[in-house]
Design a protein around this motif. Structure first.
Motif, PDB file in Angstrom:
ATOM      1  N   GLY A 179       0.704  -1.174   0.007  1.00 18.50           N
ATOM      2  CA  GLY A 179      -0.019  -0.024  -0.027  1.00 18.50           C
ATOM      3  C   GLY A 179       0.762   1.297  -0.044  1.00 18.50           C
ATOM      4  N   LEU A 196      -2.788  -7.114   5.799  1.00 25.27           N
ATOM      5  CA  LEU A 196      -3.736  -5.734   6.084  1.00 25.27           C
ATOM      6  C   LEU A 196      -3.452  -4.817   7.336  1.00 25.27           C
ATOM      7  CD1 LEU A 196      -7.083  -7.844   5.460  1.00 25.27           C
ATOM      8  CD2 LEU A 196      -6.070  -6.217   3.944  1.00 25.27           C
ATOM      9  N   ILE A 202      -1.036  -2.687   5.676  1.00 21.68           N
ATOM     10  CA  ILE A 202      -1.632  -1.662   4.721  1.00 21.68           C
ATOM     11  C   ILE A 202      -2.065  -0.740   5.558  1.00 21.68           C
ATOM     12  CG2 ILE A 202      -3.553  -1.226   3.111  1.00 21.68           C
ATOM     13  CD1 ILE A 202      -3.059  -3.953   2.130  1.00 21.68           C
ATOM     14  N   LEU A 230      -6.106  -1.104  -4.001  1.00 22.94           N
ATOM     15  CA  LEU A 230      -5.215  -1.087  -2.977  1.00 22.94           C
ATOM     16  C   LEU A 230      -4.152   0.359  -3.430  1.00 22.94           C
ATOM     17  CD1 LEU A 230      -4.508  -3.890  -1.295  1.00 22.94           C
ATOM     18  CD2 LEU A 230      -5.729  -2.046  -0.313  1.00 22.94           C
ATOM     19  N   SER A 251      -9.102   0.190   4.660  1.00 26.39           N
ATOM     20  CA  SER A 251      -8.065  -0.818   5.294  1.00 26.39           C
ATOM     21  C   SER A 251      -8.356  -1.421   6.469  1.00 26.39           C
ATOM     22  CB  SER A 251      -6.648  -0.248   5.234  1.00 26.39           C
ATOM     23  OG  SER A 251      -6.688   0.916   6.102  1.00 26.39           O
TER      24      SER A 251
END
Length: 496
Positions: free
Chosen positions: A35, A155, A158, A273, A297
């Motif tokens: 990201g 995640l 990100i 993303l 996110s």
């Protein structure tokens, strides 16, 4: 390499959990890299940026990450079997550390390109080795949840870069990424190697020791012998690369993984993303794009954690097809909004629609379609060809990612934002049908049982143990107590 006996301090499944958590810290770092372009490119475009970039550099900053992954495929395939699962993960960590240091001290865009390329190499290595390692150290009743930690960590990465990237310097955010890798190197280095890999290398005593640490018990002979039998059987038919396509069960496995890898990207995840700020700004939504990106996110992270708790209870298949259908609906709603907006209709009163659609996408995608494929990657291929199978799957993942980004920009510029999202939405619906009719359920199955299912053999479950788990016929149980219980029930049935 020194291995600490964590079983003396942490009983039960805790050693498996510790090995997984420390091993997946690289995924946390990779999430930051994945990201990275969204919040950092605006900083690079500022007059005060330490690195001057042109508009043409932006596409390369996004895509060279994927190019590095594609180039790293032969390297990954070699080192996974040559140096082992654990050492391959440590090599990936070192590559990540080098990349973060290059970004932190970069003074030209070329250095950023090199760092992104190295990150791609590390990502490819990490996302092949880590799922294999987790699948081979985990007991089947928690394998799905532990495998899910890869995406949860990604995640979290990100969310972390979205949250800190716009507000601190590039060097500072890079230092955070580097610090995560240092922690990983200092902790995961002491975790045991995969017992499967050690047995493949004829290191039975080391495999026993690793299994005793991972299971928090000295009594591992039954499970060790079961694993040894599987490895011996598969080594007798030592896999050649061509067998991935000539053996029916392997061919089915690679077909499933190819479809799932393309499904992930053609559900627009990389597009989302890497371009979420642009998408939401084009949609003229009711909240700032930077705020929406953080919420997006965070929702993906929560959805991934929720589905990770369910994956070993309700199974991979249900989560996958439900997620695919709901994700498709979310994308079609978003596409419809753009289609109406691009036809010069006033959509001011409906500018909440794209926000709801994108946030719904975040939840529905990560509840299955964004989680199940990486768990199944290490489940579907036999040990004798696992390295090659996982590497080819990773190649499909990289090719799908690069092609989906290119297709998005081409269709967006030529026909409008709605066209690529109509395509992505329909793709999700087709994957849902594929999941229902083609993909087998692997919940609660040993890796050997999964191979039997792919070969078309019947794996019957008929008895419940004391934990209400179904004990499979045609395969051995997890421990001697369950095996004895199973044999007793069979003898009773015969006497009747």
């Amino acid at each position: 390499m020194v291995v600490i006996d964590v079983s003396k301090v942490f009983p039960g499944n805790t050693p498996q959990i510790l090995a997984t958590v420390t091993g997946t810290l690289t995924a946390l770092s990779d999430g930051m890299q994945y990201g990275w372009s969204a919040p950092i490119i605006p900083i690079l475009q500022l007059p005060s940026s330490p690195v001057k970039i042109e508009d043409s550099d932006i596409v390369w900053i996004e895509n060279i990450y994927l190019l590095g992954g594609l180039v790293g495929i032969p390297l990954t395939m070699y080192i996974l079997d040559k140096f082992g699962r654990k050492n391959t993960m440590l090599i990936a960590a070192v590559l990540y550390l080098i990349a973060w240091l290059l970004v932190a001290f970069a003074s030209s865009v070329v250095e950023i390109f090199v760092a992104r390329f190295i990150t791609g190499l590390a990502s490819d290595t990490n996302y092949v080795a880590t799922p294999v390692y987790i699948a081979e150290i985990s007991q089947k009743k928690i394998r799905g949840r532990l495998g899910s930690l890869i995406y949860i960590m990604m995640l979290m990465g990100i969310l972390l870069i979205y949250s800190i990237g716009p507000f601190i310097s590039i060097a500072a955010s890079s230092s955070v990424g580097a610090a995560i890798i240092v922690v990983q190197l200092l902790t995961f280095s002491f975790m045991p190697e995969s017992p499967y890999y050690l047995l493949v290398k004829n290191k039975k005593q080391e495999a026993r020791r690793a299994l005793q640490i991972l299971r928090s018990t000295k009594d591992v002979d039954d499970e060790l012998n079961e694993i040894a039998e599987v490895v011996e059987k598969e080594n007798k038919a030592r896999g050649r690369p061509l067998e991935l396509f000539t053996v029916k069960s392997n061919r089915k496995a690679i077909t499933i993984m190819t479809v799932l890898c393309f499904a992930q990207h053609y559900s627009s995840i990389s597009v989302m993303l890497m371009n979420i700020h642009m998408i939401l700004e084009d949609a003229a939504t009711i909240i700032p794009a930077s705020t929406a990106a953080i919420i997006f996110s965070a929702l993906m992270l929560l959805a991934c954690i929720f589905s990770a708790l369910l994956i070993d209870k309700i199974g991979r298949k249900v989560l996958l097809f439900t997620s695919s259908f709901l994700t498709g609906i979310s994308l079609l709603v978003l596409a419809s909004y753009f289609a109406v907006k691009n036809s010069s209709v006033d959509v001011t009163d409906y500018n909440w629609v794209p926000v709801v659609a994108v946030m719904s996408y975040a939840v529905t995608f990560k509840c299955g379609l964004g989680l199940i494929p990486i768990v199944m990657t290490a489940e579907l291929f036999p040990t004798n060809i696992k390295a090659f199978g996982c590497t080819v799957s990773d190649a499909m993942y990289v090719i799908a990612g690069a092609s989906s980004i290119y297709l998005f920009h081409f269709l967006h510029n030529k026909y409008g934002m709605h066209v690529p999202f109509f395509l992505f939405g329909c793709s999700c619906l087709l994957v849902g049908m594929f999941a229902i009719f083609v993909i087998p359920e692997t919940k609660g199955k040993t890796l050997d049982e999964i191979q039997k299912i792919l070969k078309g053999e019947t794996v019957t479950t008929c008895h419940l143990d004391t934990n209400n788990e179904r004990i499979p016929l045609l395969s051995s149980c997890d421990d001697a107590v369950e095996k004895s219980h199973y044999d007793t029930n069979i003898n009773e049935e015969k006497s009747v």
